[in-house]
Design a protein around this motif. Sequence first.
Motif, PDB file in Angstrom:
ATOM      1  N   ASP A  44       0.827  -1.124   0.031  1.00 22.26           N
ATOM      2  CA  ASP A  44      -0.031   0.177  -0.115  1.00 22.26           C
ATOM      3  C   ASP A  44       1.086   1.186  -0.049  1.00 22.26           C
ATOM      4  OD1 ASP A  44      -1.945   1.864   0.396  1.00 22.26           O
ATOM      5  OD2 ASP A  44      -3.090   0.808   1.749  1.00 22.26           O
ATOM      6  N   ILE A  45       1.277   1.622  -1.137  1.00 22.01           N
ATOM      7  CA  ILE A  45       2.526   2.682  -1.420  1.00 22.01           C
ATOM      8  C   ILE A  45       1.760   4.136  -0.795  1.00 22.01           C
ATOM      9  CG2 ILE A  45       3.949   3.621  -3.017  1.00 22.01           C
ATOM     10  CD1 ILE A  45       4.409   0.694  -2.361  1.00 22.01           C
ATOM     11  N   ASP A  46       0.671   4.488  -1.342  1.00 27.57           N
ATOM     12  CA  ASP A  46       0.009   5.716  -0.906  1.00 27.57           C
ATOM     13  C   ASP A  46      -0.108   5.891   0.526  1.00 27.57           C
ATOM     14  OD1 ASP A  46       0.076   6.478  -3.755  1.00 27.57           O
ATOM     15  OD2 ASP A  46      -2.026   5.949  -4.209  1.00 27.57           O
ATOM     16  N   ALA A  47      -0.681   4.800   0.960  1.00 31.51           N
ATOM     17  CA  ALA A  47      -0.891   5.115   2.677  1.00 31.51           C
ATOM     18  C   ALA A  47       0.466   4.903   3.217  1.00 31.51           C
ATOM     19  CB  ALA A  47      -1.787   3.601   3.166  1.00 31.51           C
ATOM     20  N   LEU A  49       3.290   6.379   1.815  1.00 30.87           N
ATOM     21  CA  LEU A  49       3.710   7.835   1.796  1.00 30.87           C
ATOM     22  C   LEU A  49       3.019   8.640   2.686  1.00 30.87           C
ATOM     23  CD1 LEU A  49       4.394   7.710  -1.888  1.00 30.87           C
ATOM     24  CD2 LEU A  49       6.146   7.989  -0.288  1.00 30.87           C
ATOM     25  N   GLN A  50       1.727   8.696   2.905  1.00 28.21           N
ATOM     26  CA  GLN A  50       1.077   9.355   3.965  1.00 28.21           C
ATOM     27  C   GLN A  50       1.687   9.069   5.437  1.00 28.21           C
ATOM     28  OE1 GLN A  50      -3.130   8.292   3.594  1.00 28.21           O
ATOM     29  NE2 GLN A  50      -3.376   9.518   1.555  1.00 28.21           N
ATOM     30  N   ARG A  53       4.904  11.104   5.765  1.00 25.31           N
ATOM     31  CA  ARG A  53       4.885  12.256   5.638  1.00 25.31           C
ATOM     32  C   ARG A  53       4.369  12.906   6.993  1.00 25.31           C
ATOM     33  NH1 ARG A  53       4.264  11.548   0.239  1.00 25.31           N
ATOM     34  NH2 ARG A  53       6.273  12.089  -0.798  1.00 25.31           N
ATOM     35  N   GLU A  76      10.647   6.153   2.945  1.00 28.96           N
ATOM     36  CA  GLU A  76      10.050   7.143   1.715  1.00 28.96           C
ATOM     37  C   GLU A  76      10.685   6.818   0.437  1.00 28.96           C
ATOM     38  OE1 GLU A  76       9.050  11.691   0.642  1.00 28.96           O
ATOM     39  OE2 GLU A  76      10.487  11.350   2.237  1.00 28.96           O
ATOM     40  N   ARG A  83       7.013   2.427  -6.282  1.00 34.47           N
ATOM     41  CA  ARG A  83       6.155   3.203  -7.146  1.00 34.47           C
ATOM     42  C   ARG A  83       6.578   3.284  -8.553  1.00 34.47           C
ATOM     43  NH1 ARG A  83       3.538   8.658  -5.118  1.00 34.47           N
ATOM     44  NH2 ARG A  83       5.607   9.290  -5.804  1.00 34.47           N
TER      45      ARG A  83
END
Length: 127
Positions: A44-47, A49-50, A53, A76, A83
């Motif tokens: 789950d790359i997007d989560a 990265l969240q 951050r 990161e 990705r």
Amino acid sequence: MRGEVQAGLAEMREAIALVQAMGCMVLYPLFQCLLAEALLHAGDIDAGLQAVRAGQAADHAGMGGEHEDAELLRVEGELLARRGDIDAARQCLGRGLIAAESQDAQLFAARIRSALSAIPTPQESTS
């Protein structure tokens, strides 16, 4: 719980929420880093990265220990590489290596070097 990825991620998120509710923010960047790494392994790359951050924002606000910045940058970079954003991944890992070396954090520097070596060079990716 071995193999129960979603249940494990849910427990990690609950623990982070509890840490926040207790106001024990010194651990928040570390916990976000651990969550991001778990999300990386879960794909789950997007989560991920969240989470990175969120950890970086807390770290930059003065929460956390002295080495979370290097570890957050490593995770990161690995997320960005997964990705397919190789240039951004290399830049991120490079910043992480500088941070680790400036803090004499040899273990974190070694982990970052390992992550960098796993990313294909431009010559390797075109051949």
